[in-house]
Design a protein around this motif. Sequence first.
Motif, short mmCIF file in Angstrom:
data_model
loop_
_atom_site.label_atom_id
_atom_site.label_comp_id
_atom_site.label_asym_id
_atom_site.label_seq_id
_atom_site.Cartn_x
_atom_site.Cartn_y
_atom_site.Cartn_z
N ILE A 103 0.84 -1.20 0.00
CA ILE A 103 0.00 0.00 0.00
C ILE A 103 0.87 1.26 0.00
O ILE A 103 0.57 2.23 -0.70
CB ILE A 103 -0.98 -0.02 1.19
N ALA A 104 1.95 1.23 0.77
CA ALA A 104 2.86 2.38 0.80
C ALA A 104 3.46 2.63 -0.58
O ALA A 104 3.49 3.78 -1.04
CB ALA A 104 3.97 2.14 1.84
N LEU A 105 3.92 1.58 -1.24
CA LEU A 105 4.49 1.75 -2.58
C LEU A 105 3.41 2.21 -3.57
O LEU A 105 3.69 3.04 -4.45
CB LEU A 105 5.14 0.45 -3.07
N ALA A 106 2.20 1.70 -3.44
CA ALA A 106 1.11 2.12 -4.32
C ALA A 106 0.79 3.60 -4.11
O ALA A 106 0.51 4.33 -5.07
CB ALA A 106 -0.13 1.26 -4.10
N ALA A 107 0.83 4.06 -2.87
CA ALA A 107 0.58 5.48 -2.58
C ALA A 107 1.66 6.36 -3.21
O ALA A 107 1.35 7.38 -3.84
CB ALA A 107 0.51 5.72 -1.08
N ILE A 108 2.91 5.94 -3.05
CA ILE A 108 4.01 6.71 -3.66
C ILE A 108 3.88 6.71 -5.18
O ILE A 108 4.00 7.76 -5.82
CB ILE A 108 5.38 6.14 -3.23
N LEU A 109 3.60 5.55 -5.75
CA LEU A 109 3.46 5.45 -7.20
C LEU A 109 2.27 6.29 -7.69
O LEU A 109 2.40 7.02 -8.68
CB LEU A 109 3.29 3.99 -7.63
N GLY A 110 1.14 6.20 -7.02
CA GLY A 110 -0.03 6.99 -7.43
C GLY A 110 0.24 8.48 -7.40
O GLY A 110 -0.09 9.21 -8.34
N GLY A 111 0.89 8.95 -6.34
CA GLY A 111 1.22 10.37 -6.24
C GLY A 111 2.22 10.78 -7.30
O GLY A 111 2.08 11.84 -7.93
N ALA A 112 3.24 9.94 -7.51
CA ALA A 112 4.26 10.28 -8.51
C ALA A 112 3.69 10.30 -9.92
O ALA A 112 4.00 11.21 -10.71
CB ALA A 112 5.41 9.27 -8.42
N VAL A 113 2.84 9.34 -10.24
CA VAL A 113 2.22 9.30 -11.57
C VAL A 113 1.33 10.52 -11.78
O VAL A 113 1.36 11.16 -12.85
CB VAL A 113 1.44 7.98 -11.78
N ALA A 114 0.54 10.88 -10.76
CA ALA A 114 -0.35 12.04 -10.89
C ALA A 114 0.46 13.30 -11.14
O ALA A 114 0.12 14.11 -12.02
CB ALA A 114 -1.21 12.19 -9.64
N ASN A 115 1.53 13.50 -10.37
CA ASN A 115 2.35 14.70 -10.57
C ASN A 115 3.05 14.68 -11.92
O ASN A 115 3.18 15.72 -12.58
CB ASN A 115 3.35 14.87 -9.43
N LEU A 116 3.49 13.51 -12.36
CA LEU A 116 4.16 13.41 -13.66
C LEU A 116 3.19 13.72 -14.81
O LEU A 116 3.51 14.47 -15.73
CB LEU A 116 4.75 12.01 -13.82
N ILE A 117 1.98 13.17 -14.74
CA ILE A 117 0.97 13.44 -15.76
C ILE A 117 0.61 14.93 -15.77
O ILE A 117 0.48 15.55 -16.83
CB ILE A 117 -0.27 12.57 -15.55
N ASP A 118 0.47 15.52 -14.59
CA ASP A 118 0.12 16.93 -14.49
C ASP A 118 1.25 17.81 -15.03
O ASP A 118 1.01 18.84 -15.67
CB ASP A 118 -0.17 17.29 -13.04
N ARG A 119 2.50 17.42 -14.80
CA ARG A 119 3.65 18.22 -15.21
C ARG A 119 3.93 18.12 -16.71
O ARG A 119 4.46 19.06 -17.31
CB ARG A 119 4.89 17.75 -14.44
N ALA A 120 3.59 17.01 -17.33
CA ALA A 120 3.98 16.73 -18.72
C ALA A 120 3.60 17.83 -19.73
O ALA A 120 4.43 18.22 -20.53
CB ALA A 120 3.45 15.38 -19.17
#
Length: 164
Positions: A103-120
């Motif tokens: 769950i911890a890794l999924a939370a980090i991954l979800g946050g990182a993916v969201a910020n990456l998609i938003d930044r692109a």
Amino acid sequence: MTAPTADVVRSGILKRRTGLLILAALLAGTDLGLKAWAQEALPGAPIEGGPLDLRLAFNSGVAFSFGADAPAWTVIGVTGLITTAVAVALWRTAPAASRPWGIALAAILGGAVANLIDRAPDGQVTDYLHTGWWPTFNLADVFIVCGGLLIVALSWRTDRQEAA
């Protein structure tokens, strides 16, 4: 009692990996939805909420605007590599890791993916949570920090258990 067959074990591993990836996708989708809402509802009209206000801001850097002066492609490239590393870690550790670790890794991954998609598209991340005493941030940042803190806590607990 008979041992599970290889197909049953593979099926369980795939379900666990898929479940964690779905969790990461749901967390990313939640943040991206809130970012879209913030961009429509908050320009020029922040919402005062006491200890936590909703106020639109943009960050071209990463945490605490670190790297804000770097070219956008550099920030996107580095955060993309880190996000990929987290995804690989989740995929590889999912079969044997505890549920909280996954769950911890999924939370980090979800946050990182969201910020990456938003930044692109424009090199900036949309922030909308403001305390007045801390830099403005978003829900993806909360997911990343909470996931990281959970990993630290789980690591500390595991180290203490192994020492005992």
